[in-house]
Scaffold this active site. Structure first.
Site, PDB file in Angstrom:
ATOM      1  N   CYS A   4       0.832  -1.205   0.000  1.00 57.98           N
ATOM      2  CA  CYS A   4       0.000   0.000   0.000  1.00 57.98           C
ATOM      3  C   CYS A   4       0.873   1.264   0.000  1.00 57.98           C
ATOM      4  CB  CYS A   4      -0.933  -0.018   1.213  1.00 57.98           C
ATOM      5  SG  CYS A   4      -1.841   1.520   1.433  1.00 57.98           S
ATOM      6  N   ASP A  30      -1.485  16.166  -2.494  1.00 61.02           N
ATOM      7  CA  ASP A  30      -1.694  15.179  -3.555  1.00 61.02           C
ATOM      8  C   ASP A  30      -0.609  15.347  -4.625  1.00 61.02           C
ATOM      9  OD1 ASP A  30      -4.417  13.411  -4.553  1.00 61.02           O
ATOM     10  OD2 ASP A  30      -2.879  13.879  -6.053  1.00 61.02           O
ATOM     11  N   HIS A  46      -4.326   1.041   8.320  1.00 60.95           N
ATOM     12  CA  HIS A  46      -4.779   0.642   6.980  1.00 60.95           C
ATOM     13  C   HIS A  46      -6.252   0.260   7.041  1.00 60.95           C
ATOM     14  CE1 HIS A  46      -4.390  -0.701   2.824  1.00 60.95           C
ATOM     15  NE2 HIS A  46      -5.250  -1.659   3.168  1.00 60.95           N
ATOM     16  N   ASN A  84     -15.352   6.303  -2.747  1.00 59.39           N
ATOM     17  CA  ASN A  84     -15.523   5.072  -1.953  1.00 59.39           C
ATOM     18  C   ASN A  84     -15.789   3.881  -2.867  1.00 59.39           C
ATOM     19  OD1 ASN A  84     -15.837   4.439   1.120  1.00 59.39           O
ATOM     20  ND2 ASN A  84     -17.357   3.182   0.109  1.00 59.39           N
ATOM     21  N   GLY A  89     -14.056   5.735  -8.636  1.00 61.67           N
ATOM     22  CA  GLY A  89     -12.798   6.474  -8.761  1.00 61.67           C
ATOM     23  C   GLY A  89     -11.765   6.256  -7.679  1.00 61.67           C
ATOM     24  N   THR A  91      -8.659   4.878  -6.376  1.00 62.11           N
ATOM     25  CA  THR A  91      -7.510   4.194  -6.980  1.00 62.11           C
ATOM     26  C   THR A  91      -6.534   3.683  -5.915  1.00 62.11           C
ATOM     27  OG1 THR A  91      -6.352   6.293  -7.260  1.00 62.11           O
ATOM     28  CG2 THR A  91      -7.644   5.511  -9.136  1.00 62.11           C
ATOM     29  N   HIS A  94      -6.730   2.616   0.429  1.00 61.47           N
ATOM     30  CA  HIS A  94      -6.465   2.990   1.833  1.00 61.47           C
ATOM     31  C   HIS A  94      -7.243   4.289   2.017  1.00 61.47           C
ATOM     32  CE1 HIS A  94      -3.290   3.575   5.259  1.00 61.47           C
ATOM     33  NE2 HIS A  94      -4.213   4.525   5.394  1.00 61.47           N
ATOM     34  N   HIS A  96      -8.977   7.705   2.345  1.00 63.39           N
ATOM     35  CA  HIS A  96      -8.460   9.083   2.329  1.00 63.39           C
ATOM     36  C   HIS A  96      -9.575  10.020   1.931  1.00 63.39           C
ATOM     37  CE1 HIS A  96      -7.812   7.173  -1.584  1.00 63.39           C
ATOM     38  NE2 HIS A  96      -8.016   8.369  -2.136  1.00 63.39           N
ATOM     39  N   HIS A  98     -10.176  13.783   0.181  1.00 67.52           N
ATOM     40  CA  HIS A  98      -9.547  14.853  -0.597  1.00 67.52           C
ATOM     41  C   HIS A  98     -10.044  16.193  -0.043  1.00 67.52           C
ATOM     42  CE1 HIS A  98      -8.307  12.212  -4.089  1.00 67.52           C
ATOM     43  NE2 HIS A  98      -9.283  11.465  -3.599  1.00 67.52           N
TER      44      HIS A  98
HETATM   45  P1  5GP Z   1      -8.422   8.275  -5.263  1.00 69.77           P
HETATM   46  O1  5GP Z   1      -8.425   8.249  -6.759  1.00 69.77           O
HETATM   47  O2  5GP Z   1      -8.118   6.910  -4.681  1.00 69.77           O
HETATM   48  O3  5GP Z   1      -9.635   8.907  -4.642  1.00 69.77           O
HETATM   49  O4  5GP Z   1      -7.238   9.224  -4.854  1.00 69.77           O
HETATM   50  C1  5GP Z   1      -5.913   8.818  -4.784  1.00 69.77           C
HETATM   51  C2  5GP Z   1      -5.094  10.070  -4.843  1.00 69.77           C
HETATM   52  O5  5GP Z   1      -3.781   9.772  -4.407  1.00 69.77           O
HETATM   53  C3  5GP Z   1      -4.980  10.638  -6.262  1.00 69.77           C
HETATM   54  O6  5GP Z   1      -5.482  11.965  -6.292  1.00 69.77           O
HETATM   55  C4  5GP Z   1      -3.484  10.569  -6.548  1.00 69.77           C
HETATM   56  O7  5GP Z   1      -3.030  11.680  -7.277  1.00 69.77           O
HETATM   57  C5  5GP Z   1      -2.868  10.488  -5.164  1.00 69.77           C
HETATM   58  N1  5GP Z   1      -1.624   9.760  -5.081  1.00 69.77           N
HETATM   59  C6  5GP Z   1      -1.354   8.534  -5.623  1.00 69.77           C
HETATM   60  N2  5GP Z   1      -0.103   8.148  -5.320  1.00 69.77           N
HETATM   61  C7  5GP Z   1       0.431   9.148  -4.562  1.00 69.77           C
HETATM   62  C8  5GP Z   1       1.705   9.320  -3.947  1.00 69.77           C
HETATM   63  O8  5GP Z   1       2.605   8.492  -4.029  1.00 69.77           O
HETATM   64  N3  5GP Z   1       1.900  10.463  -3.247  1.00 69.77           N
HETATM   65  C9  5GP Z   1       0.926  11.419  -3.118  1.00 69.77           C
HETATM   66  N4  5GP Z   1       1.232  12.516  -2.405  1.00 69.77           N
HETATM   67  N5  5GP Z   1      -0.292  11.292  -3.681  1.00 69.77           N
HETATM   68  C10 5GP Z   1      -0.538  10.163  -4.401  1.00 69.77           C
HETATM   69 ZN    ZN Z   2      -2.456   1.281   3.601  1.00 74.05          ZN
END
Ligand code: 5GP
Ligand code: ZN
Length: 110
Positions: A4, A30, A46, A84, A89, A91, A94, A96, A98
């Site tokens: 992760c 981000d 996690h 979720n 969306g 990706t 874990h 988080h 935004h």
């Molecule tokens: P999701 O698409 O899961 O809602 O958001 C994942 C977010 O994590 C994306 O906006 C992506 O740009 C960010 N992200 C992915 N890998 C990394 C990383 O290694 N470092 C940071 N700071 N952000 C990351």
């Molecule tokens: Zn994790």
């Protein structure tokens, strides 16, 4: 969890600037910002996503909310987004949130 990316950041296996931290959560910028301010609020445990929240781990949500409050002192107007599940969306599997500020990201939606 070894595979992760956010656990690797939390365990300091990957170097990242931490913009805020409390007992149970961290905030980082981000890597691909979608707004002038785009911060991720991440629990240290996690937890996969909000579906993985139960009475046993829900205290982490209060800590994440307190971090939102802390960030809002610098950015009083913001959007809070949680993708979720992969089909909407998510990706990184874990949990988080935004924290997005400096623009109206939902202009065309709402
Ligand atoms: P999701 O698409 O899961 O809602 O958001 C994942 C977010 O994590 C994306 O906006 C992506 O740009 C960010 N992200 C992915 N890998 C990394 C990383 O290694 N470092 C940071 N700071 N952000 C990351
Ligand atoms: Zn994790």
């Amino acid at each position: 969890m070894d595979s992760c990316i956010f656990c690797s950041i939390i365990n300091k296996k990957i170097e990242t600037i931490i913009v805020a931290e409390n007992e149970q959560a961290i905030a980082i910028n981000d890597i691909f910002p979608k707004a002038p301010t785009h911060i991720l609020i991440i629990p240290k445990k996690h937890i996969i996503n909000m579906t993985d929240i139960s009475a046993k781990n829900s205290d982490v949500i209060a800590q994440m909310a307190l971090m939102v409050k802390e960030l809002s002192q610098q950015h009083p107007q913001f959007n809070l987004v949680c993708n979720n599940g992969p089909e909407v969306g998510q990706t990184v599997m874990h949990l988080h949130w935004h924290f997005l500020a400096g623009t109206d990201i939902f202009k065309k939606l709402f």
